[in-house]
Design a protein around this motif. Sequence first.
Motif, short mmCIF file in Angstrom:
data_model
loop_
_atom_site.label_atom_id
_atom_site.label_comp_id
_atom_site.label_asym_id
_atom_site.label_seq_id
_atom_site.Cartn_x
_atom_site.Cartn_y
_atom_site.Cartn_z
N ILE A 1 -6.15 0.91 -12.61
CA ILE A 1 -6.67 -0.34 -12.07
C ILE A 1 -6.44 -1.50 -13.03
O ILE A 1 -6.70 -1.39 -14.23
CB ILE A 1 -8.18 -0.20 -11.76
CG1 ILE A 1 -8.40 0.82 -10.66
CG2 ILE A 1 -8.77 -1.55 -11.35
CD1 ILE A 1 -7.81 0.46 -9.33
N GLN B 1 0.84 -1.20 0.00
CA GLN B 1 0.00 0.00 0.00
C GLN B 1 0.88 1.25 0.00
O GLN B 1 1.96 1.26 0.57
CB GLN B 1 -0.92 0.03 1.23
CG GLN B 1 -1.97 -1.07 1.27
CD GLN B 1 -1.47 -2.38 1.82
OE1 GLN B 1 -0.52 -2.40 2.61
NE2 GLN B 1 -2.08 -3.48 1.41
N GLY C 1 -2.50 3.54 -4.54
CA GLY C 1 -3.25 2.95 -3.43
C GLY C 1 -2.78 1.58 -3.02
O GLY C 1 -2.42 1.34 -1.86
N GLU D 1 -5.72 -0.82 -6.39
CA GLU D 1 -6.39 0.39 -5.91
C GLU D 1 -5.63 1.59 -6.46
O GLU D 1 -4.41 1.68 -6.31
CB GLU D 1 -6.41 0.46 -4.38
CG GLU D 1 -7.29 -0.60 -3.72
CD GLU D 1 -7.31 -0.46 -2.21
OE1 GLU D 1 -6.82 0.58 -1.71
OE2 GLU D 1 -7.79 -1.38 -1.53
#
Length: 314
Positions: A200, A143, A160, A194
């Motif tokens: 994506i 992340q 993300g 994310e």
Amino acid sequence: MTLVSASGFNVPIGGVTPSTITGQTLTQAGLYAQDQIKFDRFFLLLGLRNDWTTTVTDNRMTFTSTTQSDSHVSWRAGLVYEFENGIAPYVSYSTSFQPAIGVDRLGNPFKPITAEQYEAGIKFQPPGHKSFVMGSVYQLTQQNVLTTDPLNVLFQTQTGEIKSQGVEFSATIVPTEGLNLVEAFSYNNPKITEGTASEINHMPAFVPNVMASLWGDYTLQSGPLKGLQFGGGVRYAGFTYATSANTLQIPGYSLQDAMIGYDLGAISPRLEGVMAAVNATNILNTQYVSECSNATNCLYGQGALVLATLRKKF
């Protein structure tokens, strides 16, 4: 531990005028414990760590300061079973926490990078031999990974989440005294899970899906040239993308390396551990792209390079 960074002035891009003259101080403290437990032929590794970080960002254009504090517990566990024939299967799980120093184009400090990984594999070393083979499969989820900001290539932004699944294989083979063969191969399937709509399910920018290498060297064990070592190998990196939207694909490349060296200890015991060597990388002077900050800003990699070294092992 305290780190200090500063970001310089930047020309506004896309109509946005960022506050770009900043100074940043990162203070980090950590406490960890680790234990290795053996029972029968099982080996269990357990580790626990707590990190505390404080980031102070000074905006030297507005004369304001912001403080960001984070605390995170990470841990890892691994289990190995060693058979008598040298085969050792293992499984492991780990989490990680890494503060990210720096600010984005708007002057906001970055969030810490966190990750977790599952891994399983097999190691094999025949009893009484120097050869070693290892293979594994893994899944890594990260992340807040740093990547180049598409709106301003002089800054970074944070994605993300990125999930990577892959396999790795490595081997060190010693078929006879003085001869070493080293091989490595990895296949990685990273996907952005994310992020923005254009990112994506795409690959992160400039992360190769395949990497491989092969190296061999031999040291003469007797005769008037005893101690002479020579070797060579090849490195390969698969295709990558210049952007996280995967709008431009960068082709893969292979590079060739070579070396020759001499153990001066073969001349005199006083020179034991002294090695003189000449190493050459990318000996064919292959032209390749080493990195891209966006689809229109890429850099070529290092051309042919020859280095002479003299080192001593103690």
